[in-house]
Motif scaffolding. Structure first.
Motif, PDB file in Angstrom:
ATOM      1  N   CYS A 240      -4.447   6.056  -1.558  1.00 39.96           N
ATOM      2  CA  CYS A 240      -3.777   4.817  -1.144  1.00 39.96           C
ATOM      3  C   CYS A 240      -3.885   3.838  -2.305  1.00 39.96           C
ATOM      4  O   CYS A 240      -4.982   3.333  -2.592  1.00 39.96           O
ATOM      5  CB  CYS A 240      -4.428   4.254   0.112  1.00 39.96           C
ATOM      6  SG  CYS A 240      -3.837   2.601   0.571  1.00 39.96           S
TER       7      CYS A 240
ATOM      8  N   LEU B  77       0.850  -1.186   0.000  1.00 39.89           N
ATOM      9  CA  LEU B  77       0.000   0.000   0.000  1.00 39.89           C
ATOM     10  C   LEU B  77       0.886   1.235   0.000  1.00 39.89           C
ATOM     11  O   LEU B  77       1.813   1.333   0.812  1.00 39.89           O
ATOM     12  CB  LEU B  77      -0.904   0.013   1.232  1.00 39.89           C
ATOM     13  CG  LEU B  77      -1.820  -1.186   1.426  1.00 39.89           C
ATOM     14  CD1 LEU B  77      -2.538  -1.096   2.773  1.00 39.89           C
ATOM     15  CD2 LEU B  77      -2.840  -1.286   0.304  1.00 39.89           C
TER      16      LEU B  77
ATOM     17  N   THR C 237      -7.333   1.925  -5.932  1.00 36.97           N
ATOM     18  CA  THR C 237      -6.977   3.076  -5.103  1.00 36.97           C
ATOM     19  C   THR C 237      -8.141   3.472  -4.197  1.00 36.97           C
ATOM     20  O   THR C 237      -9.300   3.496  -4.639  1.00 36.97           O
ATOM     21  CB  THR C 237      -6.567   4.271  -5.964  1.00 36.97           C
ATOM     22  OG1 THR C 237      -5.437   3.909  -6.770  1.00 36.97           O
ATOM     23  CG2 THR C 237      -6.180   5.472  -5.105  1.00 36.97           C
TER      24      THR C 237
ATOM     25  N   GLU D  66       0.671   5.399   0.194  1.00 38.01           N
ATOM     26  CA  GLU D  66      -0.147   6.594   0.395  1.00 38.01           C
ATOM     27  C   GLU D  66       0.516   7.814  -0.253  1.00 38.01           C
ATOM     28  O   GLU D  66       1.742   7.864  -0.397  1.00 38.01           O
ATOM     29  CB  GLU D  66      -0.343   6.898   1.887  1.00 38.01           C
ATOM     30  CG  GLU D  66      -1.026   5.815   2.670  1.00 38.01           C
ATOM     31  CD  GLU D  66      -0.104   5.153   3.658  1.00 38.01           C
ATOM     32  OE1 GLU D  66      -0.569   4.658   4.684  1.00 38.01           O
ATOM     33  OE2 GLU D  66       1.113   5.139   3.378  1.00 38.01           O
TER      34      GLU D  66
ATOM     35  N   TYR E 171      -2.428   6.646   7.980  1.00 41.17           N
ATOM     36  CA  TYR E 171      -2.015   5.344   7.462  1.00 41.17           C
ATOM     37  C   TYR E 171      -3.193   4.657   6.764  1.00 41.17           C
ATOM     38  O   TYR E 171      -4.313   4.651   7.270  1.00 41.17           O
ATOM     39  CB  TYR E 171      -1.550   4.439   8.595  1.00 41.17           C
ATOM     40  CG  TYR E 171      -0.317   4.920   9.320  1.00 41.17           C
ATOM     41  CD1 TYR E 171      -0.428   5.739  10.430  1.00 41.17           C
ATOM     42  CD2 TYR E 171       0.951   4.552   8.884  1.00 41.17           C
ATOM     43  CE1 TYR E 171       0.692   6.186  11.106  1.00 41.17           C
ATOM     44  CE2 TYR E 171       2.085   4.993   9.552  1.00 41.17           C
ATOM     45  CZ  TYR E 171       1.941   5.804  10.663  1.00 41.17           C
ATOM     46  OH  TYR E 171       3.064   6.235  11.322  1.00 41.17           O
ATOM     47  N   CYS E 172      -2.884   4.050   5.655  1.00 42.35           N
ATOM     48  CA  CYS E 172      -3.856   3.228   4.938  1.00 42.35           C
ATOM     49  C   CYS E 172      -3.720   1.786   5.430  1.00 42.35           C
ATOM     50  O   CYS E 172      -2.606   1.309   5.687  1.00 42.35           O
ATOM     51  CB  CYS E 172      -3.571   3.317   3.440  1.00 42.35           C
ATOM     52  SG  CYS E 172      -4.663   2.343   2.406  1.00 42.35           S
TER      53      CYS E 172
ATOM     54  N   TRP F 100      -8.597   3.980   6.891  1.00 43.38           N
ATOM     55  CA  TRP F 100      -7.614   5.006   7.183  1.00 43.38           C
ATOM     56  C   TRP F 100      -7.530   5.149   8.703  1.00 43.38           C
ATOM     57  O   TRP F 100      -8.558   5.256   9.382  1.00 43.38           O
ATOM     58  CB  TRP F 100      -8.016   6.348   6.567  1.00 43.38           C
ATOM     59  CG  TRP F 100      -7.869   6.397   5.079  1.00 43.38           C
ATOM     60  CD1 TRP F 100      -8.837   6.173   4.156  1.00 43.38           C
ATOM     61  CD2 TRP F 100      -6.676   6.717   4.353  1.00 43.38           C
ATOM     62  NE1 TRP F 100      -8.313   6.306   2.899  1.00 43.38           N
ATOM     63  CE2 TRP F 100      -6.991   6.644   2.983  1.00 43.38           C
ATOM     64  CE3 TRP F 100      -5.376   7.052   4.721  1.00 43.38           C
ATOM     65  CZ2 TRP F 100      -6.050   6.897   1.981  1.00 43.38           C
ATOM     66  CZ3 TRP F 100      -4.438   7.304   3.732  1.00 43.38           C
ATOM     67  CH2 TRP F 100      -4.780   7.228   2.383  1.00 43.38           C
TER      68      TRP F 100
ATOM     69  N   GLY G  44       0.277   0.902   4.915  1.00 41.95           N
ATOM     70  CA  GLY G  44       1.120   1.785   4.138  1.00 41.95           C
ATOM     71  C   GLY G  44       2.159   2.435   5.029  1.00 41.95           C
ATOM     72  O   GLY G  44       2.187   2.235   6.243  1.00 41.95           O
TER      73      GLY G  44
END
Length: 121
Positions: A22, A4, A77, A6, A94-95, A36, A112
C-alpha cells in the motif's frame, strides 16, 4: 488528502503466501495509523491488522501467526505479508489510513481501491 494504492493481490493455492503493498501519496506514518481490512462476498468489511504511528501492531485472531504488517517509512509504503493462506482468507483487501483529531473530535479516514486475494486450489 491522502491517496493510497494497493498492489500484490492474486490467486494462490492454500498454504501459499502473498505480499500486499500500500503506497501512500505522502509521508503520513508519523501521524496516521495504517491498517488492512478485507471484505469477502456477502460479508461485512472486517479489520485484519493495524500498525500505529508508534509502531505497535494488532491482529485479528483469525490471522494471528500467519499475517504480518510492516512499513517502510522511506518508501511511504505499508506491507501485509500473508503466509499459510486459507480459502477463508479470500476477499478484497483494502488499505486504510486513520487519524483522530482530538481537538476537533474528528476522524480522518482514507481508503485504497482494494486488491483481490483468492485462495483456491
Amino acid at each position: 488528502q491522502v491517496q493510497l494504492v494497493e498492489s500484490g493481490g492474486g490467486l494462490v493455492q492454500p498454504g501459499g503466501s502473498l505480499r500486499l503493498s500500500c503506497a501512500a501519496s505522502r509521508n503520513i506514518f508519523s501521524i496516521y495509523a495504517m491498517g488492512w481490512y478485507r471484505q469477502a462476498p456477502g460479508k461485512q468489511r472486517e479489520l485484519v491488522t493495524t500498525i500505529r504511528s508508534g509502531g505497535s501492531t494488532n491482529y485479528a485472531d483469525s490471522v494471528k501467526g500467519r499475517f504480518t504488517i510492516s512499513r517502510d517509512n522511506a518508501k511511504n509504503t505499508v506491507y501485509l505479508q500473508m503466509d499459510s493462506l486459507k480459502p477463508e482468507d479470500t476477499a478484497v483487501y483494502y488499505c486504510n489510513a486513520h487519524r483522530r483529531d482530538s481537538y476537533y473530535a474528528r476522524d480522518y479516514d482514507y481508503w485504497g481501491q482494494g486488491t483481490q486475494v483468492t485462495v483456491s486450489s
